[in-house]
Design an enzyme around this catalytic site. Structure first.
Site, PDB file in Angstrom:
ATOM      1  N   GLU A   7       0.815  -1.229   0.000  1.00  0.00           N
ATOM      2  CA  GLU A   7       0.000   0.000   0.000  1.00  0.00           C
ATOM      3  C   GLU A   7       0.843   1.271   0.000  1.00  0.00           C
ATOM      4  OE1 GLU A   7      -3.774   1.591   2.616  1.00  0.00           O
ATOM      5  OE2 GLU A   7      -3.558  -0.532   2.135  1.00  0.00           O
ATOM      6  N   ASP A 102      -3.083  -3.410   2.845  1.00  0.00           N
ATOM      7  CA  ASP A 102      -3.787  -3.667   4.105  1.00  0.00           C
ATOM      8  C   ASP A 102      -5.065  -4.450   3.819  1.00  0.00           C
ATOM      9  OD1 ASP A 102      -1.852  -2.210   5.385  1.00  0.00           O
ATOM     10  OD2 ASP A 102      -3.048  -0.383   5.549  1.00  0.00           O
ATOM     11  N   TYR A 307      -2.332  -4.691  13.204  1.00  0.00           N
ATOM     12  CA  TYR A 307      -3.140  -3.784  12.392  1.00  0.00           C
ATOM     13  C   TYR A 307      -4.188  -3.076  13.263  1.00  0.00           C
ATOM     14  CZ  TYR A 307      -5.608  -2.103   8.251  1.00  0.00           C
ATOM     15  OH  TYR A 307      -6.176  -1.309   7.289  1.00  0.00           O
TER      16      TYR A 307
END
Length: 728
Positions: A7, A102, A307
């Site tokens: 990302e 992600d 995360y």
């Protein structure tokens, strides 16, 4: 060649270090960093590299009616052309591509955007997906050894959100702004999530302003035969002073213990961190929602925590809790980790929400305080300690409660003492204060050492803190774990709120008031919540993206039917509210309103509505949004103001007249000092720079320190112009 797409560049570099070690070679393709080793290359995007928008012919507000945007065609545009070109060049030699963005709606959509660019250029290339929840070697190795197909349904849910939010935001923002003449940088923003959120704050502010404070009295007795303690009358509060005086007058010099209980209370450990729970905890130690998430994202990318965008409050069975603790056995948290590791069994707490995309937020590697900035360490420590707390036993408190009879009147007191620290040993945040209550016996006589009867006033409800707001949004179905903090930050950026906890400006109140009166569908969470549920169904493959987008367009057409029907009324409410937003107080010269006004040259100043009979004026800084606060100057009766510029820290300017007078005083002192010229603009002391800037740039003559009366007279706007279209 095997091409891996992440990302962001920092993620690409981190994953390359994990997969390639010292063998990593960095090159540039179209100015974009590429990390390679052998037959594998890793490149990072910059978030979304394409964006959805309306074609240029819809950009002219005076040509395209807001309602016409509802069914208008949209198009995709490159936002990072160099990255798109780099992807095409890299794919020439690629035989397979792994998307490693992600794993959530936005991340999957970003990955699918890269897929579309590459497959459009090279259709026969193979794609797969690496899903991970932490950027650590074990997790990255596991993810790349167990690659899965791209989740196009999940990406479609993210794309549906993009399309719906674009249309709702553009159409409603354009309608409201055109209705009240607030164009250019002064436009009034309206959004699908933003406006119901703002309505929560405005409605609360109305409750606060409508609250009428009333007096009440409480009666306290200080008692003891050695260790003193304070007991409160069982009535709690007296609204009738005569009754309170009567009770106080009858109280004697001794009291008798009529009830005494000692007990133990279990204090359960907290649940694991979901995004919402994390933001609430971070808010309690002084972090805004947006800042907490920004720091958490940085900690994740650097491999310190998992995360941070997750709804999960249950650790998965695959997570080896002892292995995580072992990481900390020798570090700065070693004392705590070793204590937990010594326990025979680890039974973590569980929240009500359990998902399979990501685990709750937890620390994935041990860090030193010197490894990061102070704010990062505070957030990291919060995550570490929360993880430890979820594995620890309950705390135990000894509680004591007593009732004392004084001349027939009952007084109650309670005390608590932490007897077994349990999880609170690891997680000191929000620790209740211990209250001492001595051991007593029923029938024991106590001396009444002091009687107090303070007068107090009822208090209005408090404003919602950011942590509480995020929780309310979750409960109401407003936004998602990934967007709620952004919605709050957007209110600051649009200058709809200021301060912390967020307080709505008069402009925000005017907008919400107009919509709640005549188009309350926009301010209620119902429609937004329904669309959020539908987007979940898209992700689950149970409904198509086009069906949900069409449903949202139908909703918006219903809303516009209401808006068009009540256009004149909405316009009137907005004009009245926005004009009031510019009134800072009364002119001490003539008693007319003092307002924020604009000169013909574009400058701004505080001018008297009694012009031309009254030419009083005060200068203002040339830039930033002026926000009138609730605080009023006792000397001049003017609202204190602050200057905000989007998300930056506001400049607390205070009373504009006090500010100006102080600058004038400094100027005269500087001019009178030996060796200083007695004419021209004086240089204020360094600490007074903001004061000087305000005075120097105010009024209608921007090159003059003090606004000249003739210039102010020329610059004063006509009254009818202000009433017709107040400026931002």
């Amino acid at each position: 060649m095997h091409l891996i797409i992440t990302e962001k560049n920092i993620t690409a570099k981190k994953i390359a270090q994990i997969l390639f070690g010292k063998g990593t070679k960095e090159t540039k393709v179209e100015g974009v960093s590429v990390y390679s080793s052998g037959d594998t290359s890793i490149v990072g995007l910059s978030g979304h590299i394409v964006n959805i928008d309306f074609p240029e012919q819809y950009n002219n507000w005076s040509v395209t009616a807001p309602k016409d945007l509802i069914r208008a065609e949209t198009e995709m545009r490159y936002t990072h052309k160099k990255i798109a070109t780099a992807l095409k060049k890299l794919s020439k030699d690629a035989t397979s591509v792994t998307i490693a963005t992600d794993y959530d709606r936005e991340g999957e959509l970003i990955g699918v955007e890269a897929y579309r660019i590459i497959s459009g250029f090279k259709p026969d290339i193979k794609f797969d997906r690496a899903k991970f929840s932490a950027i650590t070697k074990p997790e990255i190795d596991r993810a790349f050894s167990n690659r899965v197909p791209l989740d196009f349904n999940l990406a479609a849910a993210g794309e549906a959100r993009q399309k719906i939010d674009l249309v709702w935001g553009a159409a409603l923002t354009r309608y409201i702004s055109l209705t009240c003449g607030r164009l250019g940088k002064s436009f009034l923003s309206v959004g699908r999530v933003q406006t119901p959120l703002l309505a929560l704050l405005v409605d609360r502010e109305k409750e606060i302003k409508a609250f009428v404070s009333t007096p009440y009295w409480e009666i306290y007795a200080t008692l003891g035969n050695g260790t003193d303690f304070t007991a409160k009358h069982e009535c709690n509060r007296f609204e009738d002073k005569k009754k309170a005086d009567s009770v106080r007058a009858k109280l004697g010099s001794t009291g008798t213990v009529v009830e005494y209980k000692k007990d133990a209370r279990s204090d359960a450990a907290p649940i694991p961190f979901s995004t919402t729970e994390f933001i609430r905890a971070a808010s309690s130690i002084g972090f805004s929602a947006a800042n907490a998430m920004r720091i958490a994202e940085n900690l994740y990318v650097n491999g310190w925590i998992s995360y941070p965008r997750t709804d999960n409050t249950v650790y998965p069975s695959s997570l080896n809790l002892r292995d995580v603790l072992q990481n900390f056995a020798a570090g700065e948290f070693g004392e705590y980790a070793r204590k937990l590791l010594a326990m025979k069994t680890l039974v973590p707490t569980r929240g009500k929400k359990e998902t399979t995309d990501h685990p709750p937020i937890y620390p994935v590697s041990s860090a030193k305080k010197s490894d990061m900035a102070d704010d990062e360490w505070r957030v990291y420590e919060l995550v570490v300690r929360r993880f430890f707390a979820t594995l620890a036993p309950a705390a135990t408190w000894e509680t004591r409660n007593t009732t004392v009879d004084i001349s027939g009147e009952k007084f109650k007191a309670s005390g608590s003492k932490l007897t077994e620290a349990g999880w609170r040993y690891y997680y000191p945040y929000g620790m209740p204060k211990e209250e001492v209550l001595p051991a007593l016996e029923v029938g024991e006589t106590l001396k009444v050492k002091k009687i107090e009867m303070p007068e107090k006033m009822t208090q209005p409800p408090t404003r919602y803190g950011q942590g509480r707001l995020v929780k309310m949004m979750e409960d109401l179905g407003l936004g998602t774990k990934s967007t709620r903090h952004e919605a709050i930050q957007k209110l600051y950026a649009r200058n709809y709120v200021h301060g912390n906890p967020p307080q709505p400006t008069n402009t925000a109140i005017a907008v919400v008031d107009a919509l709640e009166r005549y188009a309350d569908l926009i301010t209620k969470p119902d429609m937004t919540s329904k669309l959020e549920q539908d987007m979940d169904l898209i992700a689950d493959g149970k409904i198509k993206e086009d069906a949900v987008v069409d449903e949202s367009q139908n909703m918006l057409e219903t809303i516009f039917g209401v808006l068009d029907k009540n256009h004149d009324e909405i316009r009137e409410v907005l004009f009245d509210g926005l004009r009031e937003d510019k009134i800072l107080g009364k002119c001490q010269t003539c008693g007319s309103d003092l307002m924020v006004r604009k000169s013909k040259k574009g400058g701004r100043f505080i001018g008297c509505t009694g012009y031309p009979n009254c030419t009083f004026s005060l200068p203002l800084p040339p830039s930033g949004t002026i926000v009138a606060t609730n605080k009023v100057c006792e000397r001049h009766g003017l609202s204190h103001i602050k200057i905000t510029t989007g998300g930056k820290k506001p400049w607390e300017l205070g009373c504009p007249q006090c500010n100006f007078e102080e600058w004038q005083k400094k100027k005269k002192e500087a001019a009178a000092a030996p060796g200083e010229a007695t004419t021209g603009t004086a240089t204020a002391p360094k600490k007074s720079a903001p004061k000087k800037v305000m005075a120097k740039t105010g009024g209608s003559d921007e090159n003059t320190a003090e606004p000249k009366k003739p210039a102010a007279r020329k610059a004063a706007p006509k009254k009818k112009v202000i009433e017709k279209a107040p400026e931002a």
